[in-house]
Design a protein around this motif. Sequence first.
Motif: not given
Length: 451
Positions: A93-120
Motif C-alpha cells: 500500500n505504501l509503495l502504491f501511494i508513493f508511486t501514485f504521488v510521484s507520477y501525479i505531482s507533475p500534473v499539479i505543477f502543470l496545473t499551477i502553470i496553466y492557472l498562472n497564464i493569462p487568459k489571452d
Amino acid sequence: MNVKKIFKILTEQWSILIPAAALFTLAVINSFMYIGLLEDGHHHFWKALITDNIFLGHEGISHFPYNSRYFPTLLSHLSVGISVSLGIISIKNLLFIFTFVSYISPVIFLTIIYLNIPKDKKFIFELILLSFLICLIYMVYQIWTENLSTGLFLWIIFIIYYYTDFNNMSKINIISLLLFSIMLISSHPMVVIFIPLLLFLGISKYIKTPKIKLFNKIIIILSFIALFCACLFNIYFIIHPIFPFKDYMSFTIFKNTDFIFFLISIFMILYLSFSKNEKTKCYNCTIAFFILCFLLFNILTFNVKTHIGFTYRILGFYSPLFFILLILVYAKLNLSLKIINIKILNMVLCIVILTNSLYYGKAWMKYINNLEQYIVKSEKTDITEIIQYHIYHQYSLPFILIFIPSLSNNNNLKNFLPANFFKESINEIVENKKTLKKFNIDIDNIVKYDK
C-alpha cells in the motif's frame, strides 16, 4: 452545474484536462505495477520509509550544505511519511501511494502553470506541455530525476515574470511567485543557468511598470531575493558537485539515431507551426505534419527502453531552456503559431507514453515473476545475467527483493543474495533492520550478514 456548463469547461480547458487525464492514468498504471521500485524510485522509497523525520527529503541530510534537490520529490516522500504516521504499514500500500504521488505531482505543477497564464495567452501552455512531454517520453521511469520537476518550477516563475501584469496579480500569481522562488533554492543546480535570465526579465518589467501596488511590490522583491539566494546556493553545488555535473556537457544521447530522428521531427513540426502570416495555409505542410506525427508514433512506441532514462535525464535541463528561448524569439519576431499542430503533437506523445507504460509495466511484472521463479529453481550465486534487463542501477536489486512480498518471503533468498556482491546495499539494509521490522520485513530471514 448543468450539462452545457460542463461541456463548456471541457471544451475551453481541454489543453490541461487531456494531459492531466493522461498523466493521471499513467500514475494509476505505474502504481499497480511496482514501478516505484524501478531505477531511482527504490532509494527514494527507501529513504522515505526509514527516516524518522519525514521532512528531510530523499537525501535525509539535516545539516548544511543541505540537500540541493530537496523540493522536487518532497511530495512523494511526505506521502509515505504521513501514511506511516496514520498507521499504514503495508509495503504494498505504501509503495502504491508513493508511486501514485510521484507520477501525479507533475500534473499539479502543470496545473499551477496553466492557472498562472493569462487568459489571452493560454495557447502558450501547449509549448510548455510539449517541453515537458519531450522529457517524459525518455524519462518516464526516471520521474524522480529532480530536474524534471525543477523545469516546471522554472516555467512558473517565467510565466509570471513574462506575462503577468505586476499591478494586477491574482492570488495564484502571488502565492506561486513567492512559493516557487523559494523552492528553487533547493531544486537542482541547473537553476544557475536560468536564474540570470529570469531576474533580467523580472527586474526589467518591474522597472518599466509604473506605480506597482505596495503589496505586489513586496512579493516581487522577495522573489528577486529568493532567486538571487537560489543562484548563490546552487553555485556552491556546481563547484562542489554531489553528482557528475559534466554529464550535462556530454552529448552521448546524440549518438542514438532514433533520438536524432525524434529531434529532427520535433524541429520540423515546430518549423511548420510558426509563420509570419497566421492566415497562411499550406496543404503540403499539413500532409508533412501528419506524416511526421505518424513516424514519431512508430519510432517511439515500444522503443524507449526503461533503463535509458538515466542517460536522458539531461533533457530536463535542455528542453525548458530551448522552449523558453523559443517563446522569447516568438514574441520578439511577432510570429504566428499554428497551435493546433502542437495540440495534436502533444496528444500523440501522451498516447505514446501511455502505450509504452502499459507495455513496459507488463514487462516489469513479468521480470519480477521470472525473478521469483529463478530464486526458487536456481542454486547459483552469480546473478549478473538477470540484473541487466530493466535495471540501470544494479545495486538496487536487494531493495527490490525485500520490498516485494512474494520475493522477500522466499526461503531461497539468502542464497540468492550473496553479501559480497551487494555489500553496501545489504549493509544499509541491515543497519535499518529494526525500522524495517515494523513493516513486517524480517532481515534475518532474507539476507546473509555477520551478526
